[in-house]
Write an enzyme that holds these catalytic residues in place. Structure first.
Site, PDB file in Angstrom:
ATOM      1  N   LYS A  61      -4.045   2.348 -10.188  1.00  0.00           N
ATOM      2  CA  LYS A  61      -3.472   2.370 -11.423  1.00  0.00           C
ATOM      3  C   LYS A  61      -3.120   0.940 -11.094  1.00  0.00           C
ATOM      4  O   LYS A  61      -2.550   0.405 -12.479  1.00  0.00           O
ATOM      5  CB  LYS A  61      -2.661   3.440 -11.679  1.00  0.00           C
ATOM      6  CG  LYS A  61      -2.894   5.207 -11.943  1.00  0.00           C
ATOM      7  CD  LYS A  61      -1.992   6.128 -11.996  1.00  0.00           C
ATOM      8  CE  LYS A  61      -2.443   7.181 -12.192  1.00  0.00           C
ATOM      9  NZ  LYS A  61      -1.049   8.054 -12.332  1.00  0.00           N
ATOM     10  N   GLU A 117      -6.666  -5.970  -7.077  1.00  0.00           N
ATOM     11  CA  GLU A 117      -5.794  -5.435  -6.383  1.00  0.00           C
ATOM     12  C   GLU A 117      -4.426  -5.371  -7.281  1.00  0.00           C
ATOM     13  O   GLU A 117      -4.497  -6.987  -7.373  1.00  0.00           O
ATOM     14  CB  GLU A 117      -6.374  -5.508  -5.220  1.00  0.00           C
ATOM     15  CG  GLU A 117      -4.896  -4.631  -4.214  1.00  0.00           C
ATOM     16  CD  GLU A 117      -5.194  -3.423  -3.854  1.00  0.00           C
ATOM     17  OE1 GLU A 117      -4.585  -2.356  -4.969  1.00  0.00           O
ATOM     18  OE2 GLU A 117      -4.525  -2.539  -2.578  1.00  0.00           O
ATOM     19  N   ASP A 121      -0.655  -4.646   0.888  1.00  0.00           N
ATOM     20  CA  ASP A 121       0.731  -4.481   2.377  1.00  0.00           C
ATOM     21  C   ASP A 121      -0.215  -4.197   3.476  1.00  0.00           C
ATOM     22  O   ASP A 121       0.096  -4.942   3.619  1.00  0.00           O
ATOM     23  CB  ASP A 121       1.342  -3.079   0.968  1.00  0.00           C
ATOM     24  CG  ASP A 121       2.486  -2.716   2.045  1.00  0.00           C
ATOM     25  OD1 ASP A 121       3.192  -3.675   2.736  1.00  0.00           O
ATOM     26  OD2 ASP A 121       2.865  -1.958   2.159  1.00  0.00           O
ATOM     27  N   GLY A 123      -3.477  -3.509   3.987  1.00  0.00           N
ATOM     28  CA  GLY A 123      -4.413  -3.584   3.818  1.00  0.00           C
ATOM     29  C   GLY A 123      -5.403  -2.419   4.368  1.00  0.00           C
ATOM     30  O   GLY A 123      -5.998  -2.928   4.340  1.00  0.00           O
TER      31      GLY A 123
HETATM   32  P1  IMP Z   1      -1.890  -1.197   0.911  1.00  0.00           P
HETATM   33  O1  IMP Z   1      -3.361   0.080   1.564  1.00  0.00           O
HETATM   34  O2  IMP Z   1      -0.721  -0.526   2.994  1.00  0.00           O
HETATM   35  O3  IMP Z   1      -2.371  -2.554   1.511  1.00  0.00           O
HETATM   36  O4  IMP Z   1      -1.600  -0.571   0.586  1.00  0.00           O
HETATM   37  C1  IMP Z   1      -1.689  -1.301  -1.298  1.00  0.00           C
HETATM   38  C2  IMP Z   1      -1.326  -0.412  -2.180  1.00  0.00           C
HETATM   39  O5  IMP Z   1       0.482   0.476  -1.434  1.00  0.00           O
HETATM   40  C3  IMP Z   1      -1.075  -0.889  -3.101  1.00  0.00           C
HETATM   41  O6  IMP Z   1      -2.651  -0.805  -4.139  1.00  0.00           O
HETATM   42  C4  IMP Z   1       0.306  -0.066  -3.744  1.00  0.00           C
HETATM   43  O7  IMP Z   1       0.036   0.628  -5.014  1.00  0.00           O
HETATM   44  C5  IMP Z   1       0.997   0.529  -3.316  1.00  0.00           C
HETATM   45  N1  IMP Z   1       1.975  -0.730  -2.679  1.00  0.00           N
HETATM   46  C6  IMP Z   1       2.776  -1.686  -1.895  1.00  0.00           C
HETATM   47  N2  IMP Z   1       3.613  -2.148  -1.386  1.00  0.00           N
HETATM   48  C7  IMP Z   1       4.128  -2.236  -2.768  1.00  0.00           C
HETATM   49  C8  IMP Z   1       4.801  -2.260  -3.225  1.00  0.00           C
HETATM   50  O8  IMP Z   1       6.087  -3.430  -2.660  1.00  0.00           O
HETATM   51  N3  IMP Z   1       5.609  -1.737  -4.699  1.00  0.00           N
HETATM   52  C9  IMP Z   1       4.691  -0.579  -5.410  1.00  0.00           C
HETATM   53  N4  IMP Z   1       3.519  -0.106  -5.060  1.00  0.00           N
HETATM   54  C10 IMP Z   1       3.073  -1.199  -3.557  1.00  0.00           C
END
Ligand code: IMP
Ligand code: MG
Length: 192
Positions: A61, A117, A121, A123
């Protein structure tokens, strides 16, 4: 209510009735700063796609507010679709597990796909999704992220369009949530 954007300055913000009493640490990006950067991104994207079919694919979302502002700043024909992948429960630490909850019905083959996106974070979400989307033979496949923590050592694809470098704090607002709350804040802030 006007919040100033003072990066690095710690403030306690409790006055906003949207917060149900929860304190914010600071506003990282205010409304005006976001609007200015989203307009620039829209122009960059417009110039990057001089021809061909463009499909802007929002990752739900978190991208819903960013995407709706972004597409209104892209001055060329495009289509919009969404997919849902979930890697976070109520925790603020990435679990690394990605579940695809919705698959876009739109044909991807031969189109420029721009995956939108909210924040990159670890990735892991993107790695999983990009592999899946590549199998659909798009003409091109790029990522546009509003925020990038630049800690994603595992990231297999460059993020072509980035709104802002994100501070290493947990951020909420402008689509970003904590346990599904605070998505509707018009600014991006860190929680206390
Ligand atoms: P990744 O797979 O670790 O890159 O996570 C990405 C997803 O985690 C993003 O699309 C967000 O939904 C969530 N996310 C990562 N960091 C944050 C943050 O600081 N605040 C809120 N959601 C986050
Ligand atoms: Mg989330």
């Amino acid at each position: 209510m006007v919040f100033t954007c003072e990066t690095g300055v710690t403030e306690t913000l409790t006055a906003d009735p949207r917060l149900s009493g929860r304190a914010l640490r600071r506003v990282a990006f205010d409304e005006e700063t976001i609007a200015g950067r989203v307009a620039e991104l829209g122009q960059e994207i417009t110039e990057a796609y001089p021809d061909g079919d463009l499909l802007v694919l929002g990752l739900l979302k978190g991208s819903f507010i960013f995407l709706s502002d972004l597409v209104r700043n892209i001055r060329r024909p495009l289509q919009v679709d969404f997919l849902v992948a979930s890697s976070y429960g109520d925790a603020t630490i990435s679990s690394g597990t990605v579940r695809l909850l919705y698959d876009p019905e739109t044909m991807l083959e031969g189109k420029h796909i721009l995956l939108v996106e909210d924040i990159v974070d670890s990735g892991r979400t993107l790695n999983r999704l990009m592999r899946l989307l590549e199998e659909r033979s798009p003409r091109s496949l790029e990522i546009c992220a509003l925020l990038h923590k630049r800690i994603a050592i595992e990231l297999e694809h460059d993020t072509r369009f980035i709104g802002f470098d994100a501070p290493h704090e947990f951020l909420v607002g402008y689509g970003l949530d904590h346990a599904e709350n605070f998505r509707h804040l018009p600014y991006i802030a860190s929680l206390q």
